[in-house]
Write an enzyme that holds these catalytic residues in place. Sequence first.
Site, short mmCIF file in Angstrom:
data_model
loop_
_atom_site.label_atom_id
_atom_site.label_comp_id
_atom_site.label_asym_id
_atom_site.label_seq_id
_atom_site.Cartn_x
_atom_site.Cartn_y
_atom_site.Cartn_z
N ASP A 108 47.84 24.54 49.39
CA ASP A 108 48.61 24.35 48.15
C ASP A 108 50.07 24.67 48.40
O ASP A 108 50.42 25.36 49.36
CB ASP A 108 48.04 25.21 47.01
CG ASP A 108 47.91 26.68 47.39
OD1 ASP A 108 47.95 27.00 48.60
OD2 ASP A 108 47.77 27.52 46.48
N ASP A 152 41.31 31.69 52.87
CA ASP A 152 42.35 31.00 52.11
C ASP A 152 42.94 29.93 53.03
O ASP A 152 42.57 29.83 54.20
CB ASP A 152 43.39 31.99 51.59
CG ASP A 152 44.18 32.62 52.71
OD1 ASP A 152 43.97 32.26 53.89
OD2 ASP A 152 45.03 33.47 52.43
N SER A 153 43.85 29.13 52.51
CA SER A 153 44.36 28.01 53.30
C SER A 153 45.63 28.38 54.05
O SER A 153 46.09 27.62 54.90
CB SER A 153 44.70 26.85 52.36
OG SER A 153 45.74 27.25 51.48
N ASP A 177 39.73 38.30 44.71
CA ASP A 177 40.06 39.01 45.94
C ASP A 177 41.38 39.72 45.68
O ASP A 177 42.20 39.24 44.87
CB ASP A 177 40.26 38.04 47.12
CG ASP A 177 41.66 37.43 47.10
OD1 ASP A 177 42.55 37.96 47.80
OD2 ASP A 177 41.87 36.44 46.38
N CYS A 186 33.53 60.77 47.99
CA CYS A 186 33.12 61.61 46.87
C CYS A 186 32.10 62.66 47.28
O CYS A 186 31.62 63.41 46.43
CB CYS A 186 32.65 60.75 45.72
SG CYS A 186 34.06 59.88 44.96
N GLN A 236 47.58 24.93 40.44
CA GLN A 236 48.91 25.53 40.37
C GLN A 236 49.55 25.09 39.05
O GLN A 236 48.88 24.55 38.19
CB GLN A 236 49.76 25.12 41.59
CG GLN A 236 49.30 25.73 42.90
CD GLN A 236 49.58 27.24 42.99
OE1 GLN A 236 50.25 27.82 42.12
NE2 GLN A 236 49.03 27.88 44.02
N HIS A 252 36.40 54.45 49.00
CA HIS A 252 36.20 54.81 47.60
C HIS A 252 36.66 53.68 46.67
O HIS A 252 35.95 53.30 45.74
CB HIS A 252 36.94 56.10 47.24
CG HIS A 252 36.91 56.36 45.76
ND1 HIS A 252 35.80 56.89 45.12
CD2 HIS A 252 37.82 56.09 44.77
CE1 HIS A 252 36.04 56.94 43.82
NE2 HIS A 252 37.25 56.47 43.57
N CYS A 312 30.06 57.10 47.06
CA CYS A 312 30.78 56.81 48.31
C CYS A 312 31.01 58.09 49.12
O CYS A 312 30.98 59.19 48.58
CB CYS A 312 32.11 56.10 48.01
SG CYS A 312 33.49 57.22 47.77
N CYS A 335 29.97 59.01 41.83
CA CYS A 335 30.29 57.94 42.77
C CYS A 335 29.53 58.21 44.07
O CYS A 335 29.58 59.31 44.60
CB CYS A 335 31.80 57.88 43.04
SG CYS A 335 32.23 56.68 44.33
N GLY A 344 48.37 28.75 52.36
CA GLY A 344 49.45 28.32 51.47
C GLY A 344 50.29 29.49 50.98
O GLY A 344 51.52 29.47 51.09
#
Lengths: 370, 370
Positions: B146, B92-93, B265, B308, B188, B333, B305, B303, B95
């Site tokens: 931004d 990311d920047s 994200d 689990c 924005q 998980h 993972c 699952c 901002g």
Amino acid sequence: MFSFHLHHIDACSAARRATFCTPHGAVEMPAFMPVATQGSVKGLELEQLRGTGAQMVLANTYHLALRPGETLVRDLGGLHGFMGWQGPILTDSGGFQLFSLAQISKVTDEHAVFRSHIDGRLLEISPERAVAIQEALGSDVAMVLDHVVELPNQPEIVREATERTVRWAARCRAASRRNDQALFAIVQGGLDVELRVACARQLRALDFAGYAVGGLSVGETPAQMYDILEATVPELPADRPRYLMGVGRPQDLLEAVRRGIDLFDCVMPTRNGRNSMAFTDAGPMRLRNLQYQADPRPLAEGCPCPACRRSRGYLRHLFMAREMLGPILLSIHNLTYYQRLLADARAAIEADRFEDFRRGKLRGWGKDEG
Amino acid sequence: MFSFHLHHIDACSAARRATFCTPHGAVEMPAFMPVATQGSVKGLELEQLRGTGAQMVLANTYHLALRPGETLVRDLGGLHGFMGWQGPILTDSGGFQLFSLAQISKVTDEHAVFRSHIDGRLLEISPERAVAIQEALGSDVAMVLDHVVELPNQPEIVREATERTVRWAARCRAASRRNDQALFAIVQGGLDVELRVACARQLRALDFAGYAVGGLSVGETPAQMYDILEATVPELPADRPRYLMGVGRPQDLLEAVRRGIDLFDCVMPTRNGRNSMAFTDAGPMRLRNLQYQADPRPLAEGCPCPACRRSRGYLRHLFMAREMLGPILLSIHNLTYYQRLLADARAAIEADRFEDFRRGKLRGWGKDEG
């Protein structure tokens, strides 16, 4: 379900190469057990733990009995099912924590009364209860309840505690029911060689599956510890595993192997790793040190662990930024370091060059000849 | 070195199945990026991170520029070499953190002056500097700087910040030098649909490699967020990836995918995992809850993972005993849950059954139709 195979004794020392077979697999000895105090080696997933080369782990009966309780552990599959670790597990008896972490209220021959360090409850533990808890936990190896006293201490107090340890060992032996769990005795006796020898002989007569040396690495000098080992180990049966409890530094491991010890446990690799200290062949490194800020090298050339696929600069950053991955990676590195040290020691014993190996390592660590 | 391939649009929604190719590999979209704020996804080793199914990760420019500094990261191999992650990375920047974590002192068209949250130093950042930092970090995708403002806010303040965001985007575009780094713009405009549309059109005219929608999931209702997406996304070019920043809950992801978003994200899977919350198809579970104390079942059947492979009772114990492994396992998980959700969404889009898929998931989570 248990057997001990002594393959070879080093030509120039008492170092032994052996295999200890348990219901959950074989342990090549000398061996080091990572500590999973509360049912987890702090910060390590099982795959990472296996990746370090660990064969057998230790869990703490005192902690697990208080939380979540041995009945719950038993109901959730015993320690193996609970933790998910399918290799051998040893549980201590809680003796050491009773006399260090908990507040002891009263010790009689019958039992010890103590306060939980978690909620202050008054609880009692007897040799029979210590065995019952460990049988519920379902470890492969259980330890007898021993009476541990602070050192230095008055000779009379050390003697009494040692004699009680032998009486309690006999009661543990009589209370033990599971044939898929081996029971190891613990030699006490402080820094008194005669008391240690007498304790070892009495315990030997009780015929345990294995023998531990306890009450060391509690403040005495390394030389005192080595002297006690030198006097005690020859009194233990040659055809059973010998376990030095709670020890220790890499040099202590090699000095103890040299004197005939087969098995170790210690929180040092994980605890020091969490505190940014890494073990290497050139001695410990403190990763928070500014000198590593822009260091592009790995902790140790040739180390196969995931921490050594990063730069020292990155590892330092993780500690400075308080990222969990710093303690995790250094714990993995240190456990890998210990496991490789023991694996190299096993190879050196087989080749009758253990003393050269030990001296070489001590030189690298900048330590005097032990 | 970058390309975007739009494979298919769902028959009954705007959901898109695409592949975004970067110098460090392809990203199958819709995709979710775990957050490695300071160069580490909290608590996860790289092998565990890959095991969750993660393709691309996000790192935070603001945090890394303050500590350890972008020059050090560059000298230690750029973010890929520094972290050891060889897949695509987006930065990311800064901002968002500038206007949330740091204390902003003054914003002019030229730059923003702010106080570091670490040591209180006064620092300044300009669009050109934001690009230079990200070029030193060496991410595959960089974001424009931004101007983020709190919501709700006076219309005039939101408008000014949005207009500045467009001017800063143009300066970032002009400052960008590395051809192995793609630059994404950020739309924005607060909750003002007209402002959002105007911002999107102006940014589109500047021809960026990808477009993000920013300034959402900051306190508005889900319905407001979905409305903004519904108005904004059609204004973005169809042949570039579309990224919804910092969002969010599983239902938000599906609602955004439905409206044509390709990339996400969010810290939620790791942050909530550290706080003992597990995502499942039946909604969130709080593992500290007493009801799981003796529960022998895994968090979720099927699952794959490592969490689990344990019982809920064991996971609860880890949290109650404050073992690091609890937060680690639940982070793994939850990230696995998010990655499987997106993988299933991709398959559903390919089969033109995304809407059924989305409705089925919402029902399981006990959510109303979005």
